[in-house]
Write an enzyme that holds these catalytic residues in place. Structure first.
Site, PDB file in Angstrom:
ATOM      1  N   GLU A 269       0.837  -1.209   0.000  1.00  0.00           N
ATOM      2  CA  GLU A 269       0.000   0.000   0.000  1.00  0.00           C
ATOM      3  C   GLU A 269       0.867   1.253   0.000  1.00  0.00           C
ATOM      4  OE1 GLU A 269      -2.960  -0.459  -0.827  1.00  0.00           O
ATOM      5  OE2 GLU A 269      -3.059  -2.599  -0.365  1.00  0.00           O
ATOM      6  N   HIS A 272       1.604   2.109  -3.544  1.00  0.00           N
ATOM      7  CA  HIS A 272       0.502   2.880  -4.143  1.00  0.00           C
ATOM      8  C   HIS A 272       0.568   4.338  -3.690  1.00  0.00           C
ATOM      9  CE1 HIS A 272      -1.767  -0.307  -6.114  1.00  0.00           C
ATOM     10  NE2 HIS A 272      -1.884  -1.019  -5.016  1.00  0.00           N
TER      11      HIS A 272
END
Ligand code: ZN
Length: 505
Positions: A269, A272
């Site tokens: 994550e 991202h």
């Protein structure tokens, strides 16, 4: 810029800013819903999110935006293709023209259908009963085809659905590319799994949550994740979200009996988030202020999770720190044992638990089945059986039930059939292309990783990928950065090098 164009461009940007803000508010409502909201908030929250999303959509398809885009066409054409202004107009036009093709009544009906289907799926999966969702999926398939038919110029019926998340990617490119990858991976998995499996018991001890979280945060700070413009919270299904370019958040999930869960989801994550935090601030409030596609986004999460976070140089630096964090659990476990454990390859049933190599086979199975369904070569009633057959063929195992088979992923039960899965494998393929290029230009990246430093890599990614946001299509970006089109060669080279050192292949 003539003053007329200046005024029109400013008006367009003001309108886009309002659409953007409404969408970011919807994201905030969703983030709260999946992190801190008490269960009693659910009914109102669903209504509130739907209202905000509807307002954003109405504002975006306002004919005034169409009029401004028409008026600005000569201005756009007078500018270089990659200028910020031309790109804002071009990307807005692309999204606007797509949005106005879909009747609002259709979207309302489809959203309603999807929310019912999702609820039925949450009961059908634990009950291991595909027949419960079958009639709903029949409707989903019909809706998916109808949605695609709003774009009748398509070459393949799945292309318009793929366009929503991976703009410009075509079945005519992806099908042969994925088949090529499948044919390379199946024997690789065969060769690896015929050898004694890696012992990963060191990852399955008791690891207190607080220490796990602290270690993960320490690492992503070193990656370059900016905590003045982000934070991490806990949730059930980890994700990254953004409320503005100044507030890009991540979530994670901790299992105290599995060290890899929170750690690699945090790296993923954060990858991202680094992408979104790296977008040029001037793009705030425009359609350029976002990653360009789900595939390119996934290339960045995978790059930090796997190419960095599961690499030997990375752990040469961080493993002593991890041992110091968990001396009782890992004090007597060698780096070699740990490295093999986090890179264990095995035939498994569940996509989200799969290793770096077999993961793609899970995705390719879904992609192929979606195409068969959309093309009418497979009926939904036959889907569970087709699923089992393909698992046997590609992964050498067969799910004992539908719960861990065709019912396992939320995608088909919460959206269209088609367009939902290709981004995952595109991400792995593109990550290899980008990473190979970065190493070619900066061979010192590996040595930096051995020192726990990521500055050269992060700067390279920012300059070449992140700052541009959605300015370039995925294909344009790939060509610009690597000089190549989509190709699996760097990915296969990477896998052979890494796993060739771990196994005899
Ligand atoms: Zn991801």
């Amino acid at each position: 810029m003539s003053s007329n164009y200046a005024a029109q461009f400013n008006e367009l940007k003001q309108r886009l800013q309002e659409v953007y803000d409404l969408n970011r508010v919807a994201a905030l409502l969703h983030w709260d819903q999946t992190t801190y909201m008490p269960p009693g908030g659910a009914p109102a929250r669903g209504r509130q999110t739907a209202l905000i999303s509807k307002l954003a959509q109405e504002k975006f398809v306002d004919p005034e935006i169409g009029r401004l885009l028409d008026a600005l066409r000569p201005y756009e054409e007078s500018l270089p293709y990659d200028s910020d202004e031309a790109s804002i107009i071009r990307v807005t036009r692309r999204e606007y023209e797509r949005a106005v093709r879909i009747p609002p009544e259709f979207m309302a009906m489809f959203r309603q259908h999807v929310s019912v289907t999702y609820t039925v799926w949450t009961k059908a999966r634990p009950a291991n009963d595909f027949s419960m969702v079958l009639p709903y999926l029949e409707k989903t398939l019909a809706y998916s085809r109808q949605l695609a038919e709003f774009f009748p110029e398509h070459e393949h019926i799945a292309d318009p659905l793929i366009d929503f998340s991976d703009y410009g990617m075509r079945v005519s490119t992806l099908r042969p590319l994925f088949a090529q990858l499948r044919d390379a991976l199946v024997p690789l998995v065969e060769a690896i799994t015929s050898q004694p499996p890696a012992d990963d018991s060191c990852l399955h001890q008791h690891f207190p949550e607080e220490k796990q979280l602290a270690f993960g945060l320490e690492v992503i700070k070193r990656f370059g994740y900016d905590f003045d413009r982000g934070r991490q919270d806990k949730t059930h299904h980890p994700f990254m979200t953004k409320f503005s370019l100044g507030d890009v958040r991540i979530t994670t999930r901790v299992k105290e009996n599995d060290l890899s869960e929170a750690m690699f989801s945090t790296f993923h994550e954060a990858g991202h988030a680094l992408y979104e935090q790296g977008i040029k601030m001037d793009y705030e409030g425009t359609p350029l202020a976002s990653g360009t596609s789900s595939g390119v986004h996934e290339s960045q999460s995978r790059l930090w999770e796997n190419y960095v976070g599961r690499s030997r140089p990375f752990w040469e630096h961080f493993y002593p720190q991890l041992q110091a964090t968990f001396p009782e659990q890992l004090g007597n476990v060698s780096l070699e044992t740990f490295y093999r454990a986090i890179n264990k390859v095995q035939r498994s049933l569940i996509r989200t638990d799969a290793d770096e190599i077999t993961y793609n086979l899970h995705v390719i199975i879904r992609f192929e089945l979606e195409l068969d369904l959309l093309e009418g070569n497979l009926s939904l009633a036959e889907l569970p059986q087709a699923w089992r057959e393909r698992y046997r063929e590609y992964l050498g195992i067969e799910p004992p039930d539908d719960k861990d088979g065709v019912l396992q992923d939320v995608h088909w039960y919460s959206g269209t059939i088609g367009g939902a899965f290709q981004g995952y494998t595109l991400g792995n393929i593109m990550a290899a292309q980008f990473f190979e290029k970065a190493l070619e230009e900066h061979p010192e990246i590996e040595d930096e990783m051995r020192r726990g430093e990521f500055g050269t890599l992060h700067t390279w990614l920012k300059e070449n990928i992140y700052q541009h946001g959605a300015k370039y299509t995925p294909a344009e970006l790939l060509k610009r950065v690597t000089g190549q089109d989509l190709t699996i060669k760097p990915y296969i080279r990477y896998l052979r090098r890494k796993y060739g050192e771990l196994y005899e292949i």
